[in-house]
Design a protein around this motif. Sequence first.
Motif, PDB file in Angstrom:
ATOM      1  N   ILE A  19      31.599 -84.055  -2.349  1.00 20.91           N
ATOM      2  CA  ILE A  19      31.743 -83.631  -3.744  1.00 20.91           C
ATOM      3  C   ILE A  19      32.271 -84.742  -4.621  1.00 20.91           C
ATOM      4  O   ILE A  19      32.208 -84.665  -5.841  1.00 20.91           O
ATOM      5  CB  ILE A  19      32.684 -82.419  -3.884  1.00 20.91           C
ATOM      6  CG1 ILE A  19      33.999 -82.698  -3.165  1.00 20.91           C
ATOM      7  CG2 ILE A  19      32.046 -81.154  -3.397  1.00 20.91           C
ATOM      8  CD1 ILE A  19      35.142 -81.875  -3.673  1.00 20.91           C
ATOM      9  N   ARG A  50      39.898 -87.052 -17.469  1.00 17.79           N
ATOM     10  CA  ARG A  50      40.130 -85.613 -17.396  1.00 17.79           C
ATOM     11  C   ARG A  50      40.008 -85.091 -15.965  1.00 17.79           C
ATOM     12  O   ARG A  50      40.737 -84.192 -15.558  1.00 17.79           O
ATOM     13  CB  ARG A  50      39.117 -84.935 -18.315  1.00 17.79           C
ATOM     14  CG  ARG A  50      39.092 -83.451 -18.308  1.00 17.79           C
ATOM     15  CD  ARG A  50      37.725 -82.996 -18.710  1.00 17.79           C
ATOM     16  NE  ARG A  50      36.720 -83.778 -18.021  1.00 17.79           N
ATOM     17  CZ  ARG A  50      36.360 -83.572 -16.758  1.00 17.79           C
ATOM     18  NH1 ARG A  50      36.900 -82.603 -16.084  1.00 17.79           N
ATOM     19  NH2 ARG A  50      35.452 -84.330 -16.185  1.00 17.79           N
ATOM     20  N   ARG A  51      39.115 -85.690 -15.192  1.00 21.77           N
ATOM     21  CA  ARG A  51      38.941 -85.236 -13.814  1.00 21.77           C
ATOM     22  C   ARG A  51      40.156 -85.563 -12.961  1.00 21.77           C
ATOM     23  O   ARG A  51      40.416 -84.914 -11.955  1.00 21.77           O
ATOM     24  CB  ARG A  51      37.723 -85.900 -13.186  1.00 21.77           C
ATOM     25  CG  ARG A  51      36.446 -85.563 -13.871  1.00 21.77           C
ATOM     26  CD  ARG A  51      35.309 -86.362 -13.292  1.00 21.77           C
ATOM     27  NE  ARG A  51      35.050 -85.991 -11.901  1.00 21.77           N
ATOM     28  CZ  ARG A  51      34.309 -86.700 -11.087  1.00 21.77           C
ATOM     29  NH1 ARG A  51      33.775 -87.819 -11.509  1.00 21.77           N
ATOM     30  NH2 ARG A  51      34.108 -86.311  -9.848  1.00 21.77           N
ATOM     31  N   THR A 103      29.332 -80.325 -15.081  1.00 22.39           N
ATOM     32  CA  THR A 103      29.041 -79.874 -13.722  1.00 22.39           C
ATOM     33  C   THR A 103      27.535 -79.801 -13.484  1.00 22.39           C
ATOM     34  O   THR A 103      27.100 -79.460 -12.398  1.00 22.39           O
ATOM     35  CB  THR A 103      29.692 -78.519 -13.405  1.00 22.39           C
ATOM     36  OG1 THR A 103      29.352 -77.600 -14.434  1.00 22.39           O
ATOM     37  CG2 THR A 103      31.187 -78.641 -13.310  1.00 22.39           C
ATOM     38  N   LYS A 142      45.024 -80.301  -4.776  1.00 21.45           N
ATOM     39  CA  LYS A 142      45.099 -80.736  -6.168  1.00 21.45           C
ATOM     40  C   LYS A 142      46.515 -80.538  -6.668  1.00 21.45           C
ATOM     41  O   LYS A 142      47.059 -79.450  -6.584  1.00 21.45           O
ATOM     42  CB  LYS A 142      44.144 -79.917  -7.049  1.00 21.45           C
ATOM     43  CG  LYS A 142      44.162 -80.324  -8.511  1.00 21.45           C
ATOM     44  CD  LYS A 142      43.469 -81.654  -8.704  1.00 21.45           C
ATOM     45  CE  LYS A 142      43.618 -82.161 -10.123  1.00 21.45           C
ATOM     46  NZ  LYS A 142      42.968 -83.465 -10.304  1.00 21.45           N
ATOM     47  N   THR A 162      32.861 -78.166  -7.765  1.00 20.33           N
ATOM     48  CA  THR A 162      31.779 -78.463  -8.708  1.00 20.33           C
ATOM     49  C   THR A 162      31.906 -79.851  -9.318  1.00 20.33           C
ATOM     50  O   THR A 162      31.123 -80.216 -10.184  1.00 20.33           O
ATOM     51  CB  THR A 162      31.755 -77.438  -9.847  1.00 20.33           C
ATOM     52  OG1 THR A 162      33.060 -77.404 -10.452  1.00 20.33           O
ATOM     53  CG2 THR A 162      31.402 -76.063  -9.363  1.00 20.33           C
ATOM     54  N   GLY A 163      32.933 -80.602  -8.891  1.00 25.46           N
ATOM     55  CA  GLY A 163      33.061 -81.968  -9.380  1.00 25.46           C
ATOM     56  C   GLY A 163      33.693 -82.079 -10.751  1.00 25.46           C
ATOM     57  O   GLY A 163      33.715 -83.147 -11.337  1.00 25.46           O
ATOM     58  N   PHE A 164      34.199 -80.978 -11.287  1.00 28.59           N
ATOM     59  CA  PHE A 164      34.824 -81.045 -12.609  1.00 28.59           C
ATOM     60  C   PHE A 164      36.222 -81.638 -12.519  1.00 28.59           C
ATOM     61  O   PHE A 164      36.694 -82.271 -13.436  1.00 28.59           O
ATOM     62  CB  PHE A 164      34.866 -79.643 -13.239  1.00 28.59           C
ATOM     63  CG  PHE A 164      35.295 -79.638 -14.679  1.00 28.59           C
ATOM     64  CD1 PHE A 164      34.514 -80.253 -15.650  1.00 28.59           C
ATOM     65  CD2 PHE A 164      36.470 -79.019 -15.071  1.00 28.59           C
ATOM     66  CE1 PHE A 164      34.902 -80.258 -16.979  1.00 28.59           C
ATOM     67  CE2 PHE A 164      36.864 -79.029 -16.397  1.00 28.59           C
ATOM     68  CZ  PHE A 164      36.079 -79.642 -17.354  1.00 28.59           C
ATOM     69  N   LEU A 165      36.879 -81.432 -11.395  1.00 31.09           N
ATOM     70  CA  LEU A 165      38.171 -82.055 -11.144  1.00 31.09           C
ATOM     71  C   LEU A 165      38.071 -82.856  -9.847  1.00 31.09           C
ATOM     72  O   LEU A 165      37.355 -82.463  -8.931  1.00 31.09           O
ATOM     73  CB  LEU A 165      39.272 -80.991 -10.979  1.00 31.09           C
ATOM     74  CG  LEU A 165      39.674 -80.182 -12.208  1.00 31.09           C
ATOM     75  CD1 LEU A 165      40.677 -79.116 -11.805  1.00 31.09           C
ATOM     76  CD2 LEU A 165      40.263 -81.075 -13.277  1.00 31.09           C
ATOM     77  N   ALA A 166      38.785 -83.960  -9.816  1.00 35.80           N
ATOM     78  CA  ALA A 166      38.802 -84.740  -8.587  1.00 35.80           C
ATOM     79  C   ALA A 166      39.971 -84.274  -7.739  1.00 35.80           C
ATOM     80  O   ALA A 166      41.059 -84.049  -8.251  1.00 35.80           O
ATOM     81  CB  ALA A 166      38.950 -86.212  -8.924  1.00 35.80           C
ATOM     82  N   PRO A 215      31.290 -70.779 -14.959  1.00 28.97           N
ATOM     83  CA  PRO A 215      32.739 -70.850 -15.107  1.00 28.97           C
ATOM     84  C   PRO A 215      33.309 -69.548 -15.661  1.00 28.97           C
ATOM     85  O   PRO A 215      32.581 -68.711 -16.183  1.00 28.97           O
ATOM     86  CB  PRO A 215      32.951 -71.985 -16.114  1.00 28.97           C
ATOM     87  CG  PRO A 215      31.641 -72.660 -16.264  1.00 28.97           C
ATOM     88  CD  PRO A 215      30.603 -71.655 -15.902  1.00 28.97           C
ATOM     89  N   GLU A 251      32.716 -78.167 -19.417  1.00 29.01           N
ATOM     90  CA  GLU A 251      32.696 -77.845 -17.989  1.00 29.01           C
ATOM     91  C   GLU A 251      31.266 -77.603 -17.506  1.00 29.01           C
ATOM     92  O   GLU A 251      30.863 -78.138 -16.478  1.00 29.01           O
ATOM     93  CB  GLU A 251      33.574 -76.621 -17.738  1.00 29.01           C
ATOM     94  CG  GLU A 251      33.811 -76.364 -16.267  1.00 29.01           C
ATOM     95  CD  GLU A 251      34.902 -75.331 -16.027  1.00 29.01           C
ATOM     96  OE1 GLU A 251      35.531 -74.882 -17.006  1.00 29.01           O
ATOM     97  OE2 GLU A 251      35.120 -74.969 -14.869  1.00 29.01           O
ATOM     98  N   ARG A 266      36.709 -75.723  -9.315  1.00 25.87           N
ATOM     99  CA  ARG A 266      36.455 -76.893 -10.164  1.00 25.87           C
ATOM    100  C   ARG A 266      36.362 -78.165  -9.342  1.00 25.87           C
ATOM    101  O   ARG A 266      35.649 -79.093  -9.705  1.00 25.87           O
ATOM    102  CB  ARG A 266      37.555 -77.027 -11.216  1.00 25.87           C
ATOM    103  CG  ARG A 266      37.367 -76.035 -12.333  1.00 25.87           C
ATOM    104  CD  ARG A 266      38.399 -76.199 -13.401  1.00 25.87           C
ATOM    105  NE  ARG A 266      38.007 -75.439 -14.571  1.00 25.87           N
ATOM    106  CZ  ARG A 266      38.780 -75.260 -15.631  1.00 25.87           C
ATOM    107  NH1 ARG A 266      39.988 -75.791 -15.653  1.00 25.87           N
ATOM    108  NH2 ARG A 266      38.350 -74.562 -16.652  1.00 25.87           N
ATOM    109  N   TYR A 289      26.685 -72.962 -11.205  1.00 27.55           N
ATOM    110  CA  TYR A 289      28.097 -72.643 -11.462  1.00 27.55           C
ATOM    111  C   TYR A 289      28.226 -71.844 -12.747  1.00 27.55           C
ATOM    112  O   TYR A 289      27.714 -72.237 -13.791  1.00 27.55           O
ATOM    113  CB  TYR A 289      28.863 -73.965 -11.566  1.00 27.55           C
ATOM    114  CG  TYR A 289      30.322 -73.856 -11.965  1.00 27.55           C
ATOM    115  CD1 TYR A 289      31.111 -72.785 -11.535  1.00 27.55           C
ATOM    116  CD2 TYR A 289      30.907 -74.830 -12.757  1.00 27.55           C
ATOM    117  CE1 TYR A 289      32.439 -72.711 -11.891  1.00 27.55           C
ATOM    118  CE2 TYR A 289      32.236 -74.761 -13.117  1.00 27.55           C
ATOM    119  CZ  TYR A 289      32.998 -73.698 -12.682  1.00 27.55           C
ATOM    120  OH  TYR A 289      34.312 -73.632 -13.053  1.00 27.55           O
TER     121      TYR A 289
END
Lengths: 252, 314
Positions: free
Chosen positions: B65, A248-249, A92, B9, B48-52, B80, A88, B45, B78
Amino acid sequence: MIRFFVILAKELRSYFASPIAYIVLAFVMVLGGISFRFAMSILENEPQDASLVTLTFGSHWFWMSYFPIFPLLTMRLFSEEKKMGTLETLLTAPVRTSSVVLAKYVASFLFYAVLWLPSILNFLIFQTITDGAAALPPGQLWGSYVIILLTGAFHLSIGCLASALTSNQIVAAVMAFVTCLVHFLLGWFVIERGNNVPPELVDTVRYFSSVDHFKRFSAGLIDTRPFVYYLTAGGFFLFLTYQVIEFRRWRS
Amino acid sequence: MVRAHNLTKQYAGRTAVDAISFEILRGEVVGFLGPNGAGKTTTIRMLTGFLAPTSGGATVAGFDIFRQSRQARARIGYMPENVPLYDDMRVKEYLKFRARLHGMWGRRMRVRVGEVMELCGLTGVRKKMIRGLSKGYRQRVGLADSLVHDPELLILDEPTNGLDPNQIRGARELIRNLAESHTIILSTHLLSEVEKTCSRVLILDEGRIRAKGSPVELVKRHRAAGRLSVETKGPETEVSELLLTVPGVKKIVGATMDGDWTHLELLADSERDVRECVATALYERGWPIRELIRHQASLEDAFVELTLEQEPGE
């Protein structure tokens, strides 16, 4: 590009700072020595067509040292980061996923290359001691190391994918080991141990069998087809690794 | 600074964040407040672009983002939840690695790493392995990490999780100092945290924004603001009737007896102090007063009211 080198340097540092890497190094050196001794003893008993180089890299001791390398070098690459959560922080940061995948892979490849350096010493020492009397054709010697690097590049990319698929290092190691071994055994059974195998099948298997490639390269026959094969296959598995990390994203 | 529009999401069969929209201005300290599983971490998340995001979008410092993720990420610091760090690195080495990842080099990088170590009180442990650090120090390393590239926006997910009270106070102090020069998003389920550090609060629950505003506003809007406790020696029904005639008292929400004493919970107009009138009324009837308290309404009341299903009849 700069970020690629930053991650590469960090990954190399973790290799050379981790005990497991030195265990692998020691393991490869010991088995390398044994396979070298094994080849010498064959030559001791009776004259052979094959040279010391061909016999060394054809021995089962060599293969025993070869396969455990991949799971051990690659298992932690992604699974550890997943487990620790550092993936992570890494992803990021303003880095490309492709840089991360490539840097980790190249680091494992460089360490892999380092693993084989001591085994060259065996041949050099042998040549010095025997005063150059032993036939060590440079073509065979370099051919052997070229094919070691080529097959390694491919098998390491399989290890990368296995590691990207799970957050459990043991699972990653087993997946990488089994996949590499199956790839090897397919060729070995068909070409070396096959009875009543149709010749067309043997010809087909020759294209992807590492056993056969090793045999030719260590005999000094450097063929371009394995180059294309291993590099594209390695590239393909790295592409899959990249996709797994990117996926994963999107996971829902 | 941050603008989210219908950010959503969905995980398999579950909507973690449900079309939330909000805006955060430069220089604000915004608290994401909500019970566990409210969607705070998922929102962060996505930022921060960790999840779309499944749908909707957001911009950070003007960068999308998703489409301009790396430019956006370069502007975010960031930290976490649970502060993941590489255990096999030393503190200074790790911070240098992180600074390099953000494209800093040479003297500028070394100076900056020195600065953040100073700021987060890490100079004494700079050569220690991260593996051997206490929880408090790990948190500081995480904070130093998120500050190393001098980001415009700081996102801290549960920054005081697992710290002891002294460390929490230290962390809060640090955050308050940072607030002078940064925009900060702080996610937490600790209310005291938000009350003490944030200029604005978003209360999230089940993936939706339940309320937003400054802590003071949220408290004021909440009914618990005018809650009064009275204990007096008098018959319950008569006392109740009397108190309801006092101007400003809206209703009686609870009554208990303790021997001769009656304990009443009143709800009054939160804008004015009715204690004097209550006291006078009781005094005129000759009922002695043992207790008369105007409760300090807190964000906690607002939070509980917003995130818990309300009991019927109340």
